[in-house]
Design an enzyme around this catalytic site. Sequence first.
Site, PDB file in Angstrom:
ATOM      1  N   GLU A   1      81.722  82.571   7.482  1.00  0.00           N
ATOM      2  CA  GLU A   1      80.473  83.352   6.525  1.00  0.00           C
ATOM      3  C   GLU A   1      80.059  84.395   7.565  1.00  0.00           C
ATOM      4  O   GLU A   1      78.975  84.716   7.744  1.00  0.00           O
ATOM      5  CB  GLU A   1      79.244  82.358   6.246  1.00  0.00           C
ATOM      6  CG  GLU A   1      79.821  81.119   5.547  1.00  0.00           C
ATOM      7  CD  GLU A   1      78.614  80.463   5.085  1.00  0.00           C
ATOM      8  OE1 GLU A   1      77.549  80.665   5.637  1.00  0.00           O
ATOM      9  OE2 GLU A   1      78.808  79.727   4.144  1.00  0.00           O
TER      10      GLU A   1
ATOM     11  N   ASN B   1      86.592  81.992   6.797  1.00  0.00           N
ATOM     12  CA  ASN B   1      86.254  81.173   5.658  1.00  0.00           C
ATOM     13  C   ASN B   1      84.873  81.774   4.979  1.00  0.00           C
ATOM     14  O   ASN B   1      84.073  81.982   6.095  1.00  0.00           O
ATOM     15  CB  ASN B   1      85.932  79.666   5.995  1.00  0.00           C
ATOM     16  CG  ASN B   1      85.770  78.918   5.008  1.00  0.00           C
ATOM     17  OD1 ASN B   1      86.461  78.748   3.971  1.00  0.00           O
ATOM     18  ND2 ASN B   1      84.452  77.857   5.011  1.00  0.00           N
TER      19      ASN B   1
ATOM     20  N   HIS C   1      81.888  77.935  -4.100  1.00  0.00           N
ATOM     21  CA  HIS C   1      80.665  77.210  -4.708  1.00  0.00           C
ATOM     22  C   HIS C   1      80.300  78.244  -6.047  1.00  0.00           C
ATOM     23  O   HIS C   1      79.961  79.034  -5.956  1.00  0.00           O
ATOM     24  CB  HIS C   1      79.511  77.477  -3.654  1.00  0.00           C
ATOM     25  CG  HIS C   1      79.755  76.547  -2.379  1.00  0.00           C
ATOM     26  ND1 HIS C   1      80.079  75.351  -2.364  1.00  0.00           N
ATOM     27  CD2 HIS C   1      79.981  77.089  -1.173  1.00  0.00           C
ATOM     28  CE1 HIS C   1      80.314  74.874  -1.120  1.00  0.00           C
ATOM     29  NE2 HIS C   1      80.379  75.733  -0.419  1.00  0.00           N
TER      30      HIS C   1
ATOM     31  N   ASP D   1      82.976  73.590  -5.537  1.00  0.00           N
ATOM     32  CA  ASP D   1      81.959  72.730  -6.493  1.00  0.00           C
ATOM     33  C   ASP D   1      81.368  73.730  -7.585  1.00  0.00           C
ATOM     34  O   ASP D   1      81.379  74.947  -7.079  1.00  0.00           O
ATOM     35  CB  ASP D   1      80.766  72.068  -5.563  1.00  0.00           C
ATOM     36  CG  ASP D   1      80.072  73.028  -4.754  1.00  0.00           C
ATOM     37  OD1 ASP D   1      79.945  74.276  -4.904  1.00  0.00           O
ATOM     38  OD2 ASP D   1      79.520  72.406  -3.884  1.00  0.00           O
TER      39      ASP D   1
HETATM   40  C1  XIL Z   1      76.441  72.237   4.043  1.00  0.00           C
HETATM   41  C2  XIL Z   1      76.646  70.708   3.981  1.00  0.00           C
HETATM   42  O1  XIL Z   1      77.073  70.402   2.810  1.00  0.00           O
HETATM   43  C3  XIL Z   1      75.146  70.122   4.093  1.00  0.00           C
HETATM   44  O2  XIL Z   1      75.313  68.633   4.474  1.00  0.00           O
HETATM   45  C4  XIL Z   1      74.357  70.814   5.395  1.00  0.00           C
HETATM   46  O3  XIL Z   1      73.171  70.186   5.121  1.00  0.00           O
HETATM   47  C5  XIL Z   1      74.639  72.228   5.366  1.00  0.00           C
HETATM   48  O4  XIL Z   1      76.026  72.412   4.865  1.00  0.00           O
HETATM   49  N1  XIL Z   1      78.967  76.637   3.554  1.00  0.00           N
HETATM   50  C6  XIL Z   1      79.679  75.861   4.566  1.00  0.00           C
HETATM   51  C7  XIL Z   1      79.597  74.550   4.681  1.00  0.00           C
HETATM   52  O5  XIL Z   1      80.635  76.418   5.147  1.00  0.00           O
HETATM   53  O6  XIL Z   1      79.451  74.016   5.875  1.00  0.00           O
HETATM   54  C8  XIL Z   1      78.055  73.965   4.042  1.00  0.00           C
HETATM   55  O7  XIL Z   1      77.735  72.746   4.156  1.00  0.00           O
HETATM   56  C9  XIL Z   1      78.153  74.438   2.664  1.00  0.00           C
HETATM   57  C10 XIL Z   1      78.082  76.000   2.510  1.00  0.00           C
END
Ligand code: XIL
Length: 455
Positions: free
Chosen positions: A163, A205, A241, A270
């Site tokens: 990110e 990523n 997401h 998701d």
């Molecule tokens: C999220 C986890 O699912 C949570 O449990 C945590 O509190 C926060 O992070 N992008 C990512 C992941 O790369 O690491 C994140 O995971 C979701 C968004």
Amino acid sequence: MKLRTSSGKRRTLLLSAATAGVVVAASIAVVGTAEAASTLGASAAQTGRYFGAAIAAGRLGDATYTRILNSEFNAVTPENEMKWDATEPARGSFNYNGGDRILNQGVAMGAKVRGHALLWHAQQPGWAQSLTGSTLRSAAINHVTQVATHYKGKIYAWDVVNEAFADGGSGARRDSNLQRTGNDWIEAAFRAARAADPNAKLCYNDYNTDGINAKSTGIYTMVRDFKSRGVPIDCVGFQSHLGTTIDSTYQANLQRFADLGVDVQITELDVQQGGNQANIYASVTRACLAVARCTGITVWGIRDSDSWRSDNPLLFDGSGNKKAAYTSVLNALNAGGNTNPTTPPVTPPVTTSPPPQTGSGCTATVSLNSWNGGYVATVRVTAGSSAVNGWTVNVTLPSGGAVTGTWSATNSGTTGTVSFRSVDYNRQVPAGGSTEFGFQGTGAGPGATPTCTVG
Ligand code: XIL
């Protein structure tokens, strides 16, 4: 939660053929009776891909959770356990307890383990958050080195940097303490990761990259630059997401990255429930299957009740029952796709030592990864005693065969003798140096050594 908008039995046998100046290794998969697989992992494996889930060490004691995990998935990603705050809670003091539990679970399952994530602006330990400048840079690089070394040889792919690009229309880097250490922090991280674990695939990523948009284009430009300068990057992760729609350029976006010569992976899928959840899941699955270098899909949790989101975005409900989205993914996987060329053959492809250089000009060697009816060819172009500025490689295909896709070169013609010409970023090859391009084709692969000409 802040929702971001936006068996068929297979036998493999290895043939190798030596021709003048080139060794061609081909693995030929003979597919027997096509049978629909009944789990996500087994079905994905039929096209050489994986289907994974993000898992949490704290849930491994839950019997329903582990039953689904063990039966359905053949890859795992630690949801939080390998992040910086978890692995280096105090500077220079490392804790691998949680990460090792995920790794061991993956090993016990015979699954691939994706490492997530070495550097990220979020979930940093407090001590790192308060550092700046060269102190932060060296702490960050040390973190990459230590963690990648601890897991050396065990990780299929690392999210080296997570990110790092801003949302919105700028296509620019996100501001963060890491970014303020200098724009080269990402490549420094990739180089450190490669040095620590040369066998892990190294990924960038990100999210909101689910189509051709300003953010994904910013990342695309970075990856292209990395490939042109030899910064070690092997893959790009698309978190995915998703809400209630899917961008019409989702697959084209994956493909343009693959065309740069990197693998692509869906890393944190998701999808909001209540819209078109099952259809969107199927679309993402089909997009990955349609892109030869899309090596696998990971969903970000198992049951809705395990999700970091509250909109029931996963494939199993809170009781562990399969949802409609599950069935649509399984059906899409069973419909098959573009056989994944990056699946290692039973014996690794024989790489050729460059043929002896007898002067200026260039030479080319090809290595094939074949299955019944198709193949992926990787071609190495090597400059002679002078630097090359532009090259053309001619490959002769057996009759009936055709080129169906090319990366890191442009082809003219698709049958008979096909010419592949360098593209901007790999046109220049230093004396004695080499570069690669590839193509996918139908039929049997080229049998003879390709020819290379300069210009
Ligand atoms: C999220 C986890 O699912 C949570 O449990 C945590 O509190 C926060 O992070 N992008 C990512 C992941 O790369 O690491 C994140 O995971 C979701 C968004």
